[in-house]
Design an enzyme around this catalytic site. Structure first.
Site, mmCIF file in Angstrom:
data_model
loop_
_atom_site.group_PDB
_atom_site.id
_atom_site.type_symbol
_atom_site.label_atom_id
_atom_site.label_comp_id
_atom_site.label_asym_id
_atom_site.label_seq_id
_atom_site.Cartn_x
_atom_site.Cartn_y
_atom_site.Cartn_z
ATOM 1 N N LYS A 119 38.717 48.737 28.892
ATOM 2 C CA LYS A 119 40.086 48.523 28.411
ATOM 3 C C LYS A 119 40.124 47.334 27.454
ATOM 4 O O LYS A 119 40.677 47.411 26.371
ATOM 5 C CB LYS A 119 41.013 48.306 29.611
ATOM 6 C CG LYS A 119 42.442 48.067 29.215
ATOM 7 C CD LYS A 119 43.354 47.956 30.427
ATOM 8 C CE LYS A 119 44.739 47.503 29.975
ATOM 9 N NZ LYS A 119 45.667 47.335 31.078
ATOM 10 N N GLU A 132 29.712 42.643 31.782
ATOM 11 C CA GLU A 132 28.791 43.664 32.285
ATOM 12 C C GLU A 132 28.680 44.818 31.284
ATOM 13 O O GLU A 132 27.587 45.277 30.930
ATOM 14 C CB GLU A 132 29.292 44.240 33.624
ATOM 15 C CG GLU A 132 29.200 43.300 34.803
ATOM 16 C CD GLU A 132 30.441 42.457 34.996
ATOM 17 O OE1 GLU A 132 31.192 42.223 34.013
ATOM 18 O OE2 GLU A 132 30.674 42.005 36.130
ATOM 19 N N GLY A 136 43.738 49.259 34.459
ATOM 20 C CA GLY A 136 42.359 49.735 34.554
ATOM 21 C C GLY A 136 42.138 50.677 35.729
ATOM 22 O O GLY A 136 41.538 51.749 35.597
ATOM 23 N N ARG A 137 42.648 50.300 36.904
ATOM 24 C CA ARG A 137 42.390 51.110 38.104
ATOM 25 C C ARG A 137 43.311 52.331 38.191
ATOM 26 O O ARG A 137 43.264 53.078 39.164
ATOM 27 C CB ARG A 137 42.491 50.239 39.360
ATOM 28 C CG ARG A 137 43.773 49.450 39.486
ATOM 29 C CD ARG A 137 43.693 48.383 40.571
ATOM 30 N NE ARG A 137 44.871 47.530 40.582
ATOM 31 C CZ ARG A 137 45.021 46.442 39.837
ATOM 32 N NH1 ARG A 137 44.065 46.077 39.006
ATOM 33 N NH2 ARG A 137 46.119 45.707 39.921
ATOM 34 N N GLU A 184 42.466 45.722 44.793
ATOM 35 C CA GLU A 184 42.775 44.959 43.583
ATOM 36 C C GLU A 184 44.288 44.956 43.342
ATOM 37 O O GLU A 184 44.830 44.014 42.785
ATOM 38 C CB GLU A 184 42.028 45.552 42.365
ATOM 39 C CG GLU A 184 41.890 44.574 41.214
ATOM 40 C CD GLU A 184 40.872 44.996 40.163
ATOM 41 O OE1 GLU A 184 39.791 44.413 40.093
ATOM 42 O OE2 GLU A 184 41.175 45.926 39.397
ATOM 43 N N HIS A 194 27.960 59.267 62.808
ATOM 44 C CA HIS A 194 26.677 58.827 63.350
ATOM 45 C C HIS A 194 26.341 57.418 62.896
ATOM 46 O O HIS A 194 25.186 56.996 62.960
ATOM 47 C CB HIS A 194 25.581 59.815 62.941
ATOM 48 C CG HIS A 194 25.858 61.180 63.474
ATOM 49 N ND1 HIS A 194 25.432 61.595 64.717
ATOM 50 C CD2 HIS A 194 26.581 62.205 62.960
ATOM 51 C CE1 HIS A 194 25.867 62.828 64.926
ATOM 52 N NE2 HIS A 194 26.568 63.219 63.881
ATOM 53 N N LYS A 226 34.575 34.930 36.971
ATOM 54 C CA LYS A 226 34.080 35.218 35.616
ATOM 55 C C LYS A 226 33.857 33.918 34.855
ATOM 56 O O LYS A 226 32.836 33.737 34.194
ATOM 57 C CB LYS A 226 35.110 36.058 34.832
ATOM 58 C CG LYS A 226 35.280 37.481 35.294
ATOM 59 C CD LYS A 226 36.190 38.224 34.310
ATOM 60 C CE LYS A 226 36.695 39.527 34.869
ATOM 61 N NZ LYS A 226 37.679 40.183 34.032
#
Ligand code: F6P
Length: 534
Positions: A205, A211, A266-267, A352, A383, A503
């Site tokens: 965005k 990253e 973004g999410r 978030e 399990h 950051k």
């Protein structure tokens, strides 16, 4: 007035003291229709919420609280493009992205629908080109590998949906994802790919996320190292972003850019250009069905009375357990292997959005806000961690998600899978008493160990079948649940300032690592830096 001063809140507090010890066993025994009464159908989704520690009175009081907190007016404001993301002065209009009606959606006096349609058309043409093997790489062979480079909301949604809808995807294409700044991720994803047949989608965005930018630069080097030249970059890179300037600065022509807008969080962005990898995988028609599914749930959320409103019911049950019973976490347990990334997707979506501790006006909250969200698909989880769900000391409300019809109908797998889903929610709700164990002849020293207290709440959400349409509804259901809870807690669900400090500190520490320095203003960081400085 703060949440905890509302009369509806006090009413729930008093009510809690009278119902907190009610047993699901008794609630079911006293009401033979409870299982069908406390259920709801919305589009393709069926919700059974009968195995919750609530009475009709509890539900009525929770809905009264929702009304008192202004759910309806805030919901309408969101859909109407009001700038409800107040700390960033932004509208929150992901619902416009999937507005498959012919109704306009305005923000700042502008109808955003025509630019949405333009972008969807551009995405469709591009996807068809790849799917028809018409997009050629630098040596003239068609592109058959698509690598999305992005992180957080620019990764998790595309990963989750391409996995969820793999059944509908073009198997002649490889769709892969690189998110982590760890080079291991890049190395392993690209190791068997031919650069001449690979397209990189740089999804960000902001187009400033370290990253993503680091991985994008590495991808460019990787391509150039294979014999491609600078002018070939355009054939192998496209960008998905809101930031044209940064995209151009990076060296991607704006003609190779698919845009979205600052009013898409973004999410909440997988139905924007960020979904390009999804569209390439499943095709424009299936992508349209996905949008239609989202739209149907948006309409349900917008129009259904709160007491019959699926996202509102899920949200208020979450408030009930988090704020009154003190539950700290919620599990999402899909009984469908295709949905294996669904819990991770909503871990970001929820944590978030609602991991906040000040109200919209900046006052510290005096109550718990968003829960820790986690989960894995069934039956694998059974399990692994279900022991704690059944007999541990934590109360963990859980959503069980299943499908009525399987996509791969092989032998008796689906009946067995479904039997497990139903058995788990039954065991969690009703448990097994010491008396029952005695009657079965269990030895007295094992009775305590084998007892299941039960009374552990679950929701069961069933889709007829996992399709693009039903998946769209399911995602929108959880999005709106998060929205409702944010309104109840009076927090801004659409900013994420909590990710900033790390950051900034990483930038500073990165410089120190490069210079092999070890000075830091705390002794732990200084000591750890020393280990990298020799
Ligand atoms: O750091 C958090 C975050 O901003 C998320 O909210 C977002 O989804 C992710 O980073 C990626 O951001 P971008 O799409 O701008 O690269």
């Amino acid at each position: 007035m703060t949440l905890t001063d509302l009369p509806e809140w006090h009413d729930l507090e008093n009510h809690f003291t009278t119902v907190q010890n009610l047993q699901l066993r008794d609630l079911f025994a006293n009401d033979p229709d409870r299982g069908s009464r406390l259920s709801l159908q919305a589009g393709d989704l069926y919700l059974d919420f009968s195995k919750n520690r609530v009475t009709d009175e509890t539900l009525a009081k929770l809905i009264a609280l929702a009304k008192a907190c202004g759910i309806e007016s805030t919901r309408d404001a969101m859909f109407a493009g009001v700038k409800i993301n107040t700390t960033e002065q932004r509208a929150v209009l992901h619902t416009a992205l999937r507005n498959t009606s012919d109704q306009p959606v305005y923000t700042d006096g502008i109808d955003v629908m025509s630019e949405i349609h333009t972008e969807l058309k551009k995405m469709s043409e591009f996807s068809d080109n790849i799917r028809d093997k018409k997009l050629l790489g630098f040596d003239g062979r068609p592109i058959k590998n698509v690598v999305n480079i992005g992180i957080g909301g620019s990764d998790l949604g595309p990963v989750m949906v391409t996995e969820a809808l793999k059944y509908y995807s073009d198997r002649s294409l490889q769709i892969r994802f690189i998110s982590n700044i760890d080079a291991n991720n890049f190395a392993e994803v690209t190791r068997d790919l031919d650069p001449a047949e690979s397209l990189f989608i740089i999804a960000s965005k902001t187009f400033t996320t370290d990253e993503t930018m680091t991985n994008a630069l590495t991808a460019r080097e990787w391509l150039l190292a294979s014999g491609a030249v600078d002018t070939d970059i355009a054939k192998h890179f496209v960008a998905l972003s809101t930031n044209t300037e940064k995209v151009t600065e990076f060296g991607i022509d704006s003609a190779n850019m698919f845009v979205f807008w600052h009013w898409v969080g973004g999410r909440y962005s997988l139905t924007s250009a960020i979904g390009l990898s999804i569209m390439i995988a499943i095709g424009p028609e299936h992508f349209k069905e996905l949008l239609e599914g989202f739209y149907d749930m948006d309409q349900h959320f917008k129009t259904a009375p709160l007491e019959n409103n699926m996202p509102v019911i899920l949200a208020m049950l979450g408030v009930w357990y988090g704020n009154f019973f003190g539950a700290e976490t919620e599990a999402i347990l899909p009984y469908d292997q295709y949905l294996h990334r669904f819990p991770a997707y909503f871990q970001q979506g929820n944590m978030e959005s609602n991991g906040k501790s000040v109200t919209k006006s900046g006052e510290p909250v005096r109550y718990k806000t968003g829960p820790v969200v986690w989960g894995e698909p069934g039956t694998n989880g059974q399990h692994a961690f279900y022991q704690l769900l059944h007999q541990g000391t934590h109360l963990i409300p859980a959503d069980f998600i299943g499908t009525i019809e399987p996509l791969n109908n092989i032998g008796e797998h689906h009946q067995k899978l479904t039997a497990n889903l139903l058995a788990q929610t039954k065991a969690l709700a009703f448990g097994k008493t010491a008396l029952e164990l005695e009657a079965e002849g269990v030895s007295s020293e094992l009775i305590a160990h084998k007892t299941f207290t039960g009374n552990r709440p679950t929701n069961t959400i069933l889709m007829t079948k996992l399709t693009p349409h039903s998946l769209g509804q399911l995602i929108a259901l959880y999005e709106h649940k998060i929205f409702v809870q944010g309104v109840i807690w009076d927090i801004n669900s659409f900013d994420q300032w909590g990710v900033e400090l790390g950051k900034v500190l990483a930038t500073d520490i990165y410089q120190k690592l490069k210079e092999r320095g070890s000075d830091a203003d705390d002794s732990s960081t200084a000591n750890l830096l020393k280990r990298f400085s020799s």
